[in-house]
Design a protein around this motif. Structure first.
Motif, PDB file in Angstrom:
ATOM      1  N   CYS A  96       4.242   7.403  11.522  1.00 29.60           N
ATOM      2  CA  CYS A  96       4.847   6.085  11.687  1.00 29.60           C
ATOM      3  C   CYS A  96       6.284   6.097  11.188  1.00 29.60           C
ATOM      4  O   CYS A  96       7.186   5.543  11.818  1.00 29.60           O
ATOM      5  CB  CYS A  96       4.030   5.088  10.882  1.00 29.60           C
ATOM      6  N   HIS A 180       6.801   3.293   1.729  1.00 32.25           N
ATOM      7  CA  HIS A 180       5.871   4.204   2.389  1.00 32.25           C
ATOM      8  C   HIS A 180       6.007   5.639   1.873  1.00 32.25           C
ATOM      9  O   HIS A 180       5.018   6.324   1.651  1.00 32.25           O
ATOM     10  CB  HIS A 180       6.084   4.164   3.902  1.00 32.25           C
TER      11      HIS A 180
ATOM     12  N   HIS B 325       0.550  -6.080   7.107  1.00 33.14           N
ATOM     13  CA  HIS B 325       0.683  -5.256   8.306  1.00 33.14           C
ATOM     14  C   HIS B 325       0.166  -5.947   9.556  1.00 33.14           C
ATOM     15  O   HIS B 325       0.697  -5.750  10.638  1.00 33.14           O
ATOM     16  CB  HIS B 325      -0.019  -3.918   8.116  1.00 33.14           C
TER      17      HIS B 325
HETATM   18  C1  HEM Z   1      -1.435   1.745   1.318  1.00 36.83           C
HETATM   19  C2  HEM Z   1      -0.721   1.816   2.374  1.00 36.83           C
HETATM   20  C3  HEM Z   1       0.490   0.998   2.718  1.00 36.83           C
HETATM   21  C4  HEM Z   1       1.197   0.090   1.977  1.00 36.83           C
HETATM   22  C5  HEM Z   1       0.957  -0.341   0.541  1.00 36.83           C
HETATM   23  C6  HEM Z   1       2.262  -0.399   2.797  1.00 36.83           C
HETATM   24  C7  HEM Z   1       3.203  -1.315   2.412  1.00 36.83           C
HETATM   25  C8  HEM Z   1       4.038  -1.976   3.274  1.00 36.83           C
HETATM   26  C9  HEM Z   1       4.867  -3.064   2.935  1.00 36.83           C
HETATM   27  C10 HEM Z   1       4.963  -3.663   1.562  1.00 36.83           C
HETATM   28  C11 HEM Z   1       5.516  -3.469   4.047  1.00 36.83           C
HETATM   29  C12 HEM Z   1       6.499  -4.614   4.150  1.00 36.83           C
HETATM   30  C13 HEM Z   1       5.812  -5.792   4.740  1.00 36.83           C
HETATM   31  C14 HEM Z   1       6.676  -6.971   4.896  1.00 36.83           C
HETATM   32  O1  HEM Z   1       7.910  -6.838   4.856  1.00 36.83           O
HETATM   33  O2  HEM Z   1       6.118  -8.060   5.087  1.00 36.83           O
HETATM   34  C15 HEM Z   1       5.103  -2.625   5.102  1.00 36.83           C
HETATM   35  C16 HEM Z   1       5.567  -2.739   6.404  1.00 36.83           C
HETATM   36  C17 HEM Z   1       5.213  -1.862   7.403  1.00 36.83           C
HETATM   37  N1  HEM Z   1       4.311  -0.824   7.308  1.00 36.83           N
HETATM   38 FE1  HEM Z   1       3.284  -0.301   5.679  1.00 36.83          FE
HETATM   39  N2  HEM Z   1       2.182   0.196   4.018  1.00 36.83           N
HETATM   40  C18 HEM Z   1       1.111   1.046   4.010  1.00 36.83           C
HETATM   41  C19 HEM Z   1       0.687   1.838   5.036  1.00 36.83           C
HETATM   42  C20 HEM Z   1       1.287   1.896   6.290  1.00 36.83           C
HETATM   43  C21 HEM Z   1       0.941   2.845   7.286  1.00 36.83           C
HETATM   44  C22 HEM Z   1      -0.146   3.908   7.176  1.00 36.83           C
HETATM   45  C23 HEM Z   1       1.740   2.596   8.328  1.00 36.83           C
HETATM   46  C24 HEM Z   1       1.734   3.398   9.595  1.00 36.83           C
HETATM   47  C25 HEM Z   1       1.908   2.938  10.756  1.00 36.83           C
HETATM   48  C26 HEM Z   1       2.572   1.470   7.999  1.00 36.83           C
HETATM   49  C27 HEM Z   1       3.514   0.878   8.821  1.00 36.83           C
HETATM   50  C28 HEM Z   1       4.287  -0.192   8.514  1.00 36.83           C
HETATM   51  C29 HEM Z   1       5.208  -0.844   9.396  1.00 36.83           C
HETATM   52  C30 HEM Z   1       5.516  -0.439  10.813  1.00 36.83           C
HETATM   53  C31 HEM Z   1       5.785  -1.886   8.700  1.00 36.83           C
HETATM   54  C32 HEM Z   1       6.773  -2.897   9.220  1.00 36.83           C
HETATM   55  C33 HEM Z   1       8.160  -2.488   9.002  1.00 36.83           C
HETATM   56  C34 HEM Z   1       9.102  -3.526   9.516  1.00 36.83           C
HETATM   57  O3  HEM Z   1       9.351  -3.510  10.709  1.00 36.83           O
HETATM   58  O4  HEM Z   1       9.564  -4.355   8.720  1.00 36.83           O
HETATM   59  N3  HEM Z   1       2.275   1.074   6.735  1.00 36.83           N
HETATM   60  N4  HEM Z   1       4.199  -1.708   4.617  1.00 36.83           N
END
Ligand code: HEM
Lengths: 516, 368
Positions: A96, A180, B325
């Motif tokens: 990702c 991440h 997410h």
């Molecule tokens: C324990 C696992 C994970 C945690 C704690 C985590 C944490 C976060 C956090 C805090 C955000 C920001 C959300 C927001 O701004 O509202 C986020 C966004 C995101 N995460 Fe994760 N994440 C995890 C796993 C993953 C994985 C495995 C993927 C793989 C696809 C992923 C893909 C994304 C994407 C695409 C965004 C949005 C980014 C954007 O466009 O702003 N996350 N994640």
């Protein structure tokens, strides 16, 4: 043709692993499979058998237990399904990141430019203001309204219109990647720790030095336990030297290694000695305030490090850390020494070590004391009889019988924690300082070569959170057009999150332009 | 100690505010609404004073080793036991609530937030949790641990708020009685009300101070109702509870009309839910997970040992990660995402109370 299918296939797989939908599915599964491990007590066959007998009955309980064990539920967080899920999550996260990072990077790196009219008109956050005066004056108004709020304006003149624009918080877009990445670091650190580290414990008596620790093992039979104890004794007798141990036992070093592994014995490569151990209590209560061990590390018979440790303040030597975790009284007090400070009424004082039953004289007098009883935790019941209320040294007391010229004089309990009991009628004092060698200090011992990565991950995650949640990427454009002594200012803006709050901020900027 | 007077005052105020907000929701008289806000502000001020007073008291009572002022202040922070931490939880929640009430100029949320405060405070009273200022055990004398507890409860406060707005969101977006989301919110609100009423009845029946929350739960909780010695009263309680659930389910859609007249939009509710979580999630990640790990690492040599409490904290955190997410998933807008926020708060409650009370009970049961 074939290649086409191949690329199509790869693309599909790539798409699959880079999707947030997969993340949500994995995380939901992760939550679900974490639950059984909190309900079923981990590692404990006996207790779970008892529980199962109550639930499914005597007959089926062993079978049910076997199924539970074979599915890994008694060690749920190390079972194959749990590890597969963790791997999937890591994979998903990595793909990702690779998939999306370039796009984000481009957004961050691309310099901002003025906005075309067609875009400007369609912006969701927009306002139009008419002000009197010329372009210069209008520009000043706009700068005044925006500069103080962190917007550094760029400007561009196209024909007769002036474009002003600015952005702030563009780096906040990278926050998610920091979060991440930090998760990948923590997981990597955890794997390194699990593969190359160890965790064990050591009950170290005051005054003794040990050079091996014991780790958790599966159930051992009585014979195996005996063999383990023999091994341990041999290792300690040669101060942890593995070559010597195998010589003494007459077995191959390789055989010895596999036995050590089987019995969870881990030679440290040095020795550690407990010089003293103390518990402090709150006032005269039984509530411990602090436990403290004075430790010495010895290598090849030489002292190399001395440190006192407390709970929350461990000792580390060669990557191996010793944590103060518990304490207790030795089952056998034969080697323990009573430490007494004896002071006569004429002021002569001395501190000496005694065994149980020893005699001592109060200097310069004919009075002699005999150590005749000991209690680790003395109390008095309502009939005035003394009794021991705890198995730890909460209130240590020694019974001393005093004689003068061979004749019984008086006797009494001297309590370490109560100075009034140290006073003798003639003005002499006998202070009970300690029973040294009676306690052991319980140490958790561990080595975790992945810890620093985990900590870096923790630090990165904290930084990432600030960027992700408390900053947003804001862009503002202003187009200034002079028309018949008036300037029409068209303001537009975008934000990548927290839209409602930003709209309010935007309103305020508009108002301050209008207000001049 | 003077702090207890202020604590009682704040408790009383929050209970009154709860009644006022609900009355306001039904009658829509502006005066009542202003009164509700006034009472809440009064309660909040009293509680703030009480916390400061208690902090000063424990600063002078607690015998601490620490030499630097920072550690001294932190170690005497009045957030070290169950009672004190619930107070902090309520305080944070009300603080964020008041900010939101002023920012969004809408009072209807109050009717959903104050009952949570009421329930938490009733629980502290009912369980007779030790309100004494106690000295800290050696393992607990760590800045990391104290920061961990404080931040966790601040996060719980924001999660409680997001729960309220998530439920409101579900209320105003559903009306068909056979819709899953409708059933979800009526059940949630219903169970919440039932527990609140049952605990209030326990409180009125047994006004004794109990030794520990565990012993209270085992011997007194719901004894006035569902677990009453008299089979008749117990059966009656179940009937009444089912009645409450039924009435809510049957007529719950009426609440929607009440709410809609306050002109709150789904966007605003979604925004508040997201914002509360986007404050709570990092705070909980930092305080609840990271600081807890650092503390465990220094005290026991392992930053993570998968014990039930730790695992449930992680589960809680991950449910909110799922929520965050899910917002980025196509086709997962609105109710589907918001319901995750509500589920998140159930895991908070379970992490906080269920693990100690239910799971340890189960483990003890195996030992019998
Ligand atoms: C324990 C696992 C994970 C945690 C704690 C985590 C944490 C976060 C956090 C805090 C955000 C920001 C959300 C927001 O701004 O509202 C986020 C966004 C995101 N995460 Fe994760 N994440 C995890 C796993 C993953 C994985 C495995 C993927 C793989 C696809 C992923 C893909 C994304 C994407 C695409 C965004 C949005 C980014 C954007 O466009 O702003 N996350 N994640």
């Amino acid at each position: 043709m074939k290649e086409d299918i191949l690329t199509k296939g790869t693309n599909a797989i790539w798409k699959f692993f880079s999707s947030v939908t997969l993340t949500v599915i994995i995380l939901i599964l992760f939550v679900l499979v974490s639950i059984p491990g909190t309900i079923i007590e981990q590692g404990s066959t006996e207790k779970n058998l008892q529980l199962l007998i109550k639930v499914v009955g005597e007959e089926f309980a062993p079978k049910a237990l076997k199924i539970i064990i074979s599915l890994g539920f008694l060690d749920a967080y190390h079972s194959w399904w749990f590890i597969i899920l963790l791997l999937l999550l890591t994979f998903n996260l990595t793909i990702c990141t690779i998939d999306r990072f370039p796009t984000t990077w481009k957004i961050v790196k691309t310099p901002m430019g003025p906005l075309d009219d067609s875009f400007l008109i369609n912006m969701p956050i927009r306002a139009e203001i008419k002000v009197k005066g010329n372009l210069e004056k209008a520009k000043e108004l706009v700068s005044k309204a925006l500069k103080g709020h962190g917007y550094n304006l760029s400007e561009k003149r196209i024909d007769k219109t002036l474009h002003l624009y600015s952005q702030k918080g563009k780096h906040s877009r990278l926050g998610v990647y920091v979060v991440h990445t930090s998760i990948i670091l923590v997981l990597t650190g955890a794997v390194i720790g699990a593969l190359f580290g160890f965790k064990g414990f050591l009950n170290l008596p005051e005054g003794e030095a040990y050079s091996a620790v014991i780790m958790k093992t599966g159930l051992l039979t009585q014979d195996e336990e005996n063999e383990r104890d023999r091994l341990l004794n041999t290792i300690e007798s040669v101060s942890g030297d593995i070559v010597k141990t195998s010589q003494v036992l007459g077995i191959e070093p390789a055989t010895l290694q596999s036995k050590l592994k089987r019995y969870g014995i881990r030679p440290l490569g040095f020795s550690i000695r407990c010089d003293d151990f103390e518990v402090d209590f709150y006032g005269n209560s039984d509530m411990p305030k602090e436990y403290k061990s004075w430790l010495t590390v010895m290598k090849d018979g030489k002292e190399v490090l001395r440190k006192s440790i407390e709970v929350n303040n461990p000792l580390t030597y060669k990557g191996i850390t010793f944590y103060q975790s518990s304490y207790g009284l030795m089952p056998n007090l034969r080697n323990a020494k009573f430490v007494l400070n004896i002071k006569s009424n004429s002021g002569v004082s001395e501190t000496k070590y005694f065994n149980f039953g020893d005699k001592f004289a109060i200097p310069g007098t004919g009075i002699e004391g005999i150590i005749s009883d000991f209690s680790p935790a003395l109390s008095i019941d309502e009939n005035g009889r003394v009794f021991t209320y705890a198995e730890t040294m909460n209130n240590p007391a020694v019974l001393i019988e005093f004689k003068e010229k061979g004749k019984y004089k008086y006797s009494g309990w001297i309590l370490k924690r109560y100075p009034t009991t140290w006073q003798l009628p003639e003005g002499h004092t006998v202070e009970f300082k300690d029973l040294w060698g009676a306690q052991y200090t319980g140490l958790q011992v561990g080595k975790d070569p992945g810890l620093w990565l985990v900590y870096i991950g923790f630090a990165l995650m904290s930084v990432g959170f600030i960027f992700t949640f408390f900053r947003s990427h804001k862009k503002i454009w202003a187009r200034l057009k002079e028309e018949r002594g008036e300037v029409i200012i068209t303001l537009a803006a975008t934000v990548n999150k927290n839209r409602i709050a930003f709209e309010r901020e935007f309103e305020r900027r508009v108002k301050s332009i209008k207000g001049g | 100690m003077t702090s207890s007077i202020f604590f009682s005052l704040s408790e009383l105020a929050y209970m009154m505010a709860m009644v006022a907000y609900i009355t306001y929701l039904v009658l829509k008289r502006k005066g009542i609404g202003i009164a509700a806000t006034g009472i809440t502000i009064f309660g909040f001020s009293a509680q703030t004073l009480a916390i400061i007073q208690r902090w000063i008291d424990s600063y002078s009572i607690k015998i601490v080793y620490e030499v630097d002022l920072f550690s001294k202040l932190l170690h005497s922070a009045p957030f070290s036991n169950l009672y004190e931490s619930l107070i902090l939880f309520v305080w944070t929640m009300i603080l964020f609530y008041l900010i939101i009430e002023f920012r969004y100029k809408n009072r209807s949320f109050g009717a959903f937030v104050t009952p949570i405060a009421g329930l938490a405070l009733l629980f502290t009273n009912l369980t007779g949790m030790s309100k004494e200022i106690q000295p800290l055990m050696p393992a607990l004398q760590s800045n990391w641990l104290i920061a961990h507890v404080i931040l966790s409860f601040i996060a719980y406060g924001t999660f409680a708020l997001s729960f309220s707005t998530a439920i409101m969101y579900l209320i105003i977006t559903t009306e068909k009685r056979d819709e899953g989301f409708y059933i979800f919110w009526t059940l949630s609100v219903g169970l919440f009300l039932i527990v609140l009423i049952a605990m209030a009845l326990d409180f009125m029946t047994f006004r004794i101070a109990f030794s520990t929350p565990e012993s209270f739960i085992k011997s007194y909780l719901f004894r006035a109702t569902f677990l009453n010695q008299s089979k008749g009263i117990a059966a009656f309680s179940y009937i009444v509870a089912s009645g409450i659930l039924f009435v809510l389910w049957r007529f719950g859609y009426l609440i929607k009309k009440e709410l809609l007249s306050f002109s709150i939009s789904t966007e605003v509710l979604d925004d508040i839910t997201y914002k509360s979580i986007s404050i709570g999630f990092p705070i909980f990640g930092l305080g609840g997970i990271i600081f807890g790990g650092v503390w465990a690492s220094q005290a026991w040599g392992t930053y993570w040992s998968w014990d039930p409490k730790e695992t449930w904290s992680l589960i809680t955190w991950l449910v909110y990660a799922i929520y965050l997410h899910a917002r980025f998933m196509k086709g997962w807008r609105g109710k589907k995402v918001v319901v995750l926020a509500a589920i998140g708060f159930f895991t908070v409650i379970f992490t906080y109370l269920g693990v100690n009370l239910l799971l340890s009970g189960l483990h003890a049961y195996g030992e019998l």
